[in-house]
Write a protein that holds these residues in place. Structure first.
Motif, PDB file in Angstrom:
ATOM      1  N   GLU A  28       0.833  -1.207   0.000  1.00  0.00           N
ATOM      2  CA  GLU A  28       0.000   0.000   0.000  1.00  0.00           C
ATOM      3  C   GLU A  28       0.868   1.256   0.000  1.00  0.00           C
ATOM      4  OE1 GLU A  28      -2.647  -0.701   3.359  1.00  0.00           O
ATOM      5  OE2 GLU A  28      -4.083   0.645   2.388  1.00  0.00           O
TER       6      GLU A  28
ATOM      7  N   ILE B 251       1.631   4.310  -3.020  1.00  0.00           N
ATOM      8  CA  ILE B 251       1.568   5.766  -2.840  1.00  0.00           C
ATOM      9  C   ILE B 251       2.859   6.407  -3.341  1.00  0.00           C
ATOM     10  CG2 ILE B 251       1.544   7.586  -1.104  1.00  0.00           C
ATOM     11  CD1 ILE B 251      -0.413   5.794   0.489  1.00  0.00           C
TER      12      ILE B 251
ATOM     13  N   GLU C 144       3.015   6.361  -7.112  1.00  0.00           N
ATOM     14  CA  GLU C 144       2.093   7.314  -7.714  1.00  0.00           C
ATOM     15  C   GLU C 144       2.553   8.748  -7.566  1.00  0.00           C
ATOM     16  OE1 GLU C 144      -2.057   7.593  -6.688  1.00  0.00           O
ATOM     17  OE2 GLU C 144      -2.389   5.511  -7.288  1.00  0.00           O
ATOM     18  N   THR C 145       2.991   9.072  -6.380  1.00  0.00           N
ATOM     19  CA  THR C 145       3.217  10.487  -6.084  1.00  0.00           C
ATOM     20  C   THR C 145       4.686  10.866  -6.021  1.00  0.00           C
ATOM     21  OG1 THR C 145       3.291  10.137  -3.703  1.00  0.00           O
ATOM     22  CG2 THR C 145       1.132  10.456  -4.695  1.00  0.00           C
TER      23      THR C 145
ATOM     24  N   ASN D 202       8.366  10.951  -0.870  1.00  0.00           N
ATOM     25  CA  ASN D 202       7.593  11.760   0.066  1.00  0.00           C
ATOM     26  C   ASN D 202       7.881  11.394   1.514  1.00  0.00           C
ATOM     27  OD1 ASN D 202       5.677  13.896  -0.658  1.00  0.00           O
ATOM     28  ND2 ASN D 202       4.979  12.432  -2.188  1.00  0.00           N
TER      29      ASN D 202
ATOM     30  N   PHE E 223       3.151  12.674   4.737  1.00  0.00           N
ATOM     31  CA  PHE E 223       2.379  12.662   3.497  1.00  0.00           C
ATOM     32  C   PHE E 223       1.766  11.287   3.234  1.00  0.00           C
ATOM     33  CE2 PHE E 223       1.983  11.826  -1.028  1.00  0.00           C
ATOM     34  CZ  PHE E 223       1.266  12.923  -1.468  1.00  0.00           C
ATOM     35  N   VAL E 224       2.592  10.270   3.348  1.00  0.00           N
ATOM     36  CA  VAL E 224       2.111   8.909   3.104  1.00  0.00           C
ATOM     37  C   VAL E 224       0.992   8.563   4.074  1.00  0.00           C
ATOM     38  CG1 VAL E 224       2.731   6.469   3.237  1.00  0.00           C
ATOM     39  CG2 VAL E 224       4.265   8.080   2.097  1.00  0.00           C
TER      40      VAL E 224
ATOM     41  N   GLU F  58      -1.086  10.534   5.511  1.00  0.00           N
ATOM     42  CA  GLU F  58      -2.328  11.224   5.177  1.00  0.00           C
ATOM     43  C   GLU F  58      -3.026  10.565   3.986  1.00  0.00           C
ATOM     44  OE1 GLU F  58      -1.088  15.272   4.905  1.00  0.00           O
ATOM     45  OE2 GLU F  58      -1.182  15.542   7.084  1.00  0.00           O
ATOM     46  N   LYS F  59      -2.241  10.160   3.015  1.00  0.00           N
ATOM     47  CA  LYS F  59      -2.809   9.432   1.873  1.00  0.00           C
ATOM     48  C   LYS F  59      -3.509   8.154   2.338  1.00  0.00           C
ATOM     49  CE  LYS F  59      -2.045  11.284  -2.224  1.00  0.00           C
ATOM     50  NZ  LYS F  59      -3.143  11.467  -3.201  1.00  0.00           N
TER      51      LYS F  59
ATOM     52  N   ASP G  50      -6.883   8.572   3.748  1.00  0.00           N
ATOM     53  CA  ASP G  50      -8.011   8.795   2.844  1.00  0.00           C
ATOM     54  C   ASP G  50      -8.870   7.539   2.759  1.00  0.00           C
ATOM     55  OD1 ASP G  50      -7.054  11.274   2.383  1.00  0.00           O
ATOM     56  OD2 ASP G  50      -6.226  10.869   0.403  1.00  0.00           O
ATOM     57  N   LYS G  51      -8.200   6.397   2.901  1.00  0.00           N
ATOM     58  CA  LYS G  51      -8.918   5.134   2.763  1.00  0.00           C
ATOM     59  C   LYS G  51      -9.340   4.518   4.083  1.00  0.00           C
ATOM     60  CE  LYS G  51      -5.831   3.096   0.072  1.00  0.00           C
ATOM     61  NZ  LYS G  51      -5.196   2.105  -0.800  1.00  0.00           N
TER      62      LYS G  51
END
Lengths: 130, 130
Positions: B16, B20, B23-24, B27, B31-32, B34-35, B38-39
DNA sequence: TCTTAATTACGACATTATTCGTAGAAAGAC
DNA sequence: GTCTTTCTACGAATAATGTCGTAATTAAGA
């Protein structure tokens, strides 16, 4: 797509055992354990325990008439594979089955028959789109 | 097939996080985390811990110049997927990639472009056979 | 400077899956 | 009937993964 699976999900060891039962039909712990031992060393009571857990989970049923219990798979191979596949695609390919298919094909040496079958499947999908 | 992977195999949580980063780009833990949130709910130190483990395993590297460390993926997405796919096929489809492909296609609603791409891939495989 | 906020490091706990030892019941050999 | 083998049941040990609390450190702001 009618019957969607709710909650199968055998663990890895459980899946190994299911595969033996799917292949050879209903069988005893002794038999399953010997099959497993063709591949790797597993203690008898280990196999027994897992099959008992599988019974509790409803992955198998068992016939307890005779002292040696006979275990029957209680889930279908295709359905189990499908449910594992769904979750694998979600986790590993972020839901894109096409990406998985492309990669899987890339690693495969297919026979002419298999390729023909694939083409047929693709034609069928094309028609469905219209 | 040149570079075969020896021993990647991130766990589910690790995968997982890798996704991240893929994709981004590189980081921070913040940041990770917070991503991820989201889920689903994950504590900050949980994410931190896993990313530290991933560093130890070599799945990521980190830039420790500034106080806030920046994590970079150290494995490629395709290679990771491939290695997970291999093991999935072995476990779930007893090694038959074709069976997996058939089932995956069955569940998929493909666009015309994707179907065309598939046909192309199949043609290429056909030629390879000769 | 002093306080506050953010960050890393570390260790402990929880959960799940796997493994196996031991006990007791059942069946068969003799 | 007694002994031996085979089986089930059960509980406990182990291992892997994921979770988080706490302490120490650093940076920044008042």
């Amino acid at each position: 797509m009618l019957s969607k699976n709710k909650k199968n999900s055998p663990t890895e060891s459980e899946l190994e055992i299911l595969q033996i039962l799917w292949e050879t039909g209903p069988n005893s712990v002794r038999f399953v354990n010997e099959k497993l031992n063709d591949k790797r060393e597993v203690g008898y009571t280990t196999t027994l325990k897992i099959m008992q857990i599988m019974t509790a989970k409803g992955l198998v049923t068992r016939d307890t008439e005779s002292r040696t219990h006979i275990y029957h798979p209680a889930v279908k191979e295709q359905e189990t594979q499908n449910s594992l596949l769904d979750s694998f695609i979600a986790k590993t390919y972020r839901g894109s089955a096409m990406r998985l298919v492309m990669q899987a094909l890339g690693q495969e040496d297919a026979t002419a028959e298999e390729l023909a079958e694939l083409r047929q499947l693709i034609d069928k999908m094309e028609n469905k789109n219209k």
